[in-house]
Write a protein that holds these residues in place. Structure first.
Motif, PDB file in Angstrom:
ATOM      1  N   HIS A   1       0.402  -1.341  -0.115  1.00 54.04           N
ATOM      2  CA  HIS A   1       0.432  -0.300  -0.056  1.00 54.04           C
ATOM      3  C   HIS A   1       0.721   1.175  -0.042  1.00 54.04           C
ATOM      4  O   HIS A   1       2.187   1.328   1.034  1.00 54.04           O
TER       5      HIS A   1
ATOM      6  N   GLY B   1       3.286   4.030   0.803  1.00 54.02           N
ATOM      7  CA  GLY B   1       3.610   5.279   1.600  1.00 54.02           C
ATOM      8  C   GLY B   1       2.638   4.665   2.956  1.00 54.02           C
ATOM      9  O   GLY B   1       3.070   5.438   4.060  1.00 54.02           O
ATOM     10  N   THR B   2       2.701   3.349   2.592  1.00 55.73           N
ATOM     11  CA  THR B   2       2.815   2.954   4.731  1.00 55.73           C
ATOM     12  C   THR B   2       3.246   1.325   4.503  1.00 55.73           C
ATOM     13  O   THR B   2       3.441   0.578   5.857  1.00 55.73           O
ATOM     14  N   HIS B   3       3.393   0.907   3.356  1.00 56.84           N
ATOM     15  CA  HIS B   3       3.995  -0.628   3.612  1.00 56.84           C
ATOM     16  C   HIS B   3       4.972  -0.453   2.637  1.00 56.84           C
ATOM     17  O   HIS B   3       4.978  -1.402   1.360  1.00 56.84           O
ATOM     18  N   ASP B   4       6.317   0.567   1.886  1.00 60.38           N
ATOM     19  CA  ASP B   4       6.606   0.515   0.966  1.00 60.38           C
ATOM     20  C   ASP B   4       8.162  -0.738   1.003  1.00 60.38           C
ATOM     21  O   ASP B   4       8.399  -0.581  -0.213  1.00 60.38           O
TER      22      ASP B   4
END
Length: 464
Positions: A98, A100-103
């Motif tokens: 996702h 911005g959150t799970h790069d």
């Protein structure tokens, strides 16, 4: 150049000319992947509200699988397994990235994809559409064997929704009503540019993942209750356009042409009478349409009921193309050419996972839940209005037509007293009658097969 030199030159060139000739005879591969398309969303799979003539034609001229599965009922792990032939526990991608959150989530560059294998075999390669296997540099399509990329790197409901051409943003935010049209045009262009050489075209469409959007050529505002149908009709039109490009290039019959979905439907779609939806291990979440056309090998109008899964495509496509399997990679898929031809095919278990847990095993007609199935709350099926336009502040066409929880796509699961039910899918495809108490020996056999599969994940991968 004297006669001796000329003869020597010709002799040296013969292997290269032969190799070039062999390469020119290899089949092309076109793999079209719909996003969240349900088992019952095509007229060749029973849809009655609208027609999908181009996709139906593929089925009439090729093979239609009735019991085809994906290993995970949501996007990224399903796609990773499709491209690697490996179960999520083996390739390591069990969750969706996702932005911005799970790069840090993505398909490891050490994994070998269809793009890489075909590229090394001399094929031109392209991914056009949704990637969702990691959106930072180490995980991008170019790092996974695709020479050309055009699309959104994640789902079309994740912000920011940006259109990439290779590694550059060319549209921000995206006009989603034009996505199917643009992807199709880029696919046709790729075919035209590479018609003289073998190619692998991976075309993962954005639709019918939410938010739904269709171009003005397909959107029908005069019938405000059928946006989903508009979207599927445009996808069918995309299949027709790709087919036409192959025909005009004179290469249709030497192209392996596949159409399938990455998992079951979300709200507004149809499971074709199966239970559950996307994100669940019920049949409606993991059983998907699968059609393959390649007249050089497969009979026309064939229907196959053998349980198959998307991990089988890696070894199958390489076999069809005459490309050797990698020797240092453990695959979980199997060459299914005999099954697709209607020949005898040995039984083997098929598993469904969710995050880090295996939820079900299917072996022959039997399906056992190894973890308690997903059930619904009342709020999951109550109608909820769309309060804001999606996404990036750009108004999506017909926001009032976007399906919500009131349009559940399959049979709503009712809770069983036994948390780990067993079903005979040949007699009970809707998973309505729990037979675990009547067949304890089958429950035990399937549990043992599950344990063997888990142990196989502990095998040491060969060093690369």
């Amino acid at each position: 150049m004297n006669v001796f030199q000329t003869c020597l030159f010709v002799a040296c060139m013969i292997p290269f000319l032969a190799a070039a000739d062999d390469l020119s005879q290899k089949p092309n591969v076109v793999l079209i992947l719909a996003d969240d398309l349900g088992y019952g969303d095509l007229s060749c799979y029973g849809q009655k509200e609208y027609r999908t003539p181009a996709i139906d034609r593929l089925a009439n001229e090729g093979v239609r699988a009735t019991d085809f599965y994906v290993p995970v009922p949501y996007c990224a792990p399903s796609r990773a397994s499709l491209l690697t032939g490996r179960f999520p526990f083996r390739h390591g991608m069990t969750r969706n990235p996702h932005p911005g959150t799970h790069d840090d989530v993505g398909l490891s560059p050490s994994e070998l994809t269809l793009g890489e294998v075909f590229g090394k075999a001399g094929y031109a390669t392209a991914c056009i559409g949704k990637w969702h296997l990691g959106h930072v540099d180490p995980f991008l399509p170019a790092r996974q064997g695709f020479e050309d990329y055009y699309g959104i790197l994640y789902s079309n409901d994740m912000l920011p929704v940006q259109l990439f051409d290779r590694d550059k943003v060319v549209e921000d935010p995206v006009d989603q009503s034009l996505l199917t049209e643009k992807y199709t045009a880029r696919a046709v262009k790729f075919i035209e540019e590479h018609k003289q050489e073998p190619f692998f075209l991976y075309l993962p469409h954005a639709m019918p993942h939410k938010p739904l959007a269709a171009s003005e050529n397909y959107y029908t505002p005069e019938t405000p209750e059928d946006l989903y149908a508009d979207v599927i009709r445009e996808m069918d039109g995309s299949v027709a356009a790709v087919r036409q490009a192959l025909e005009q290039a004179g290469i249709l019959d030497r192209t392996v042409f596949i159409f399938m979905s990455d998992n079951g439907p979300s709200y507004g779609g149809s499971t074709g009478g199966l239970k559950g939806r996307k994100a669940s291990a019920w049949e409606g979440g993991v059983r998907v349409p699968f059609i393959i056309r390649y007249p050089a090998v497969f009979p026309a109008g064939k229907e196959v009921a053998t349980p198959l899964w998307s991990l089988d495509l890696f070894p199958t496509l390489l076999e069809l193309a005459g490309v050797p399997l990698p020797e240092d990679v453990v695959l979980d898929g199997k060459d299914i050419i005999p099954a697709l031809k209607g020949e005898h095919f040995g039984r083997r278990p098929i598993f469904t996972a969710h995050n880090e847990k295996i939820i079900t095993i299917r072996d022959g007609d039997w399906k056992l839940y190894l973890e308690e199935p997903r059930y619904l709350k009342k709020s999951d099926v109550e109608s909820q209005p769309m309060l804001n336009p999606w996404p990036d502040g750009v108004t999506i066409i017909a926001p009032e037509e976007q399906p919500g929880p009131g349009q559940y796509p399959g049979i709503i699961p009712a809770r069983f007293s036994n948390p780990l039910p067993l079903f005979n899918l040949a007699e009970d495809p809707t998973e309505s009658l729990d037979l675990a108490a009547e067949y304890p020996e089958i429950v035990e056999r399937l549990k043992e097969a599950h344990q063997r599969f888990l142990k196989s994940m502990l095998r040491q991968e060969p060093q690369k």
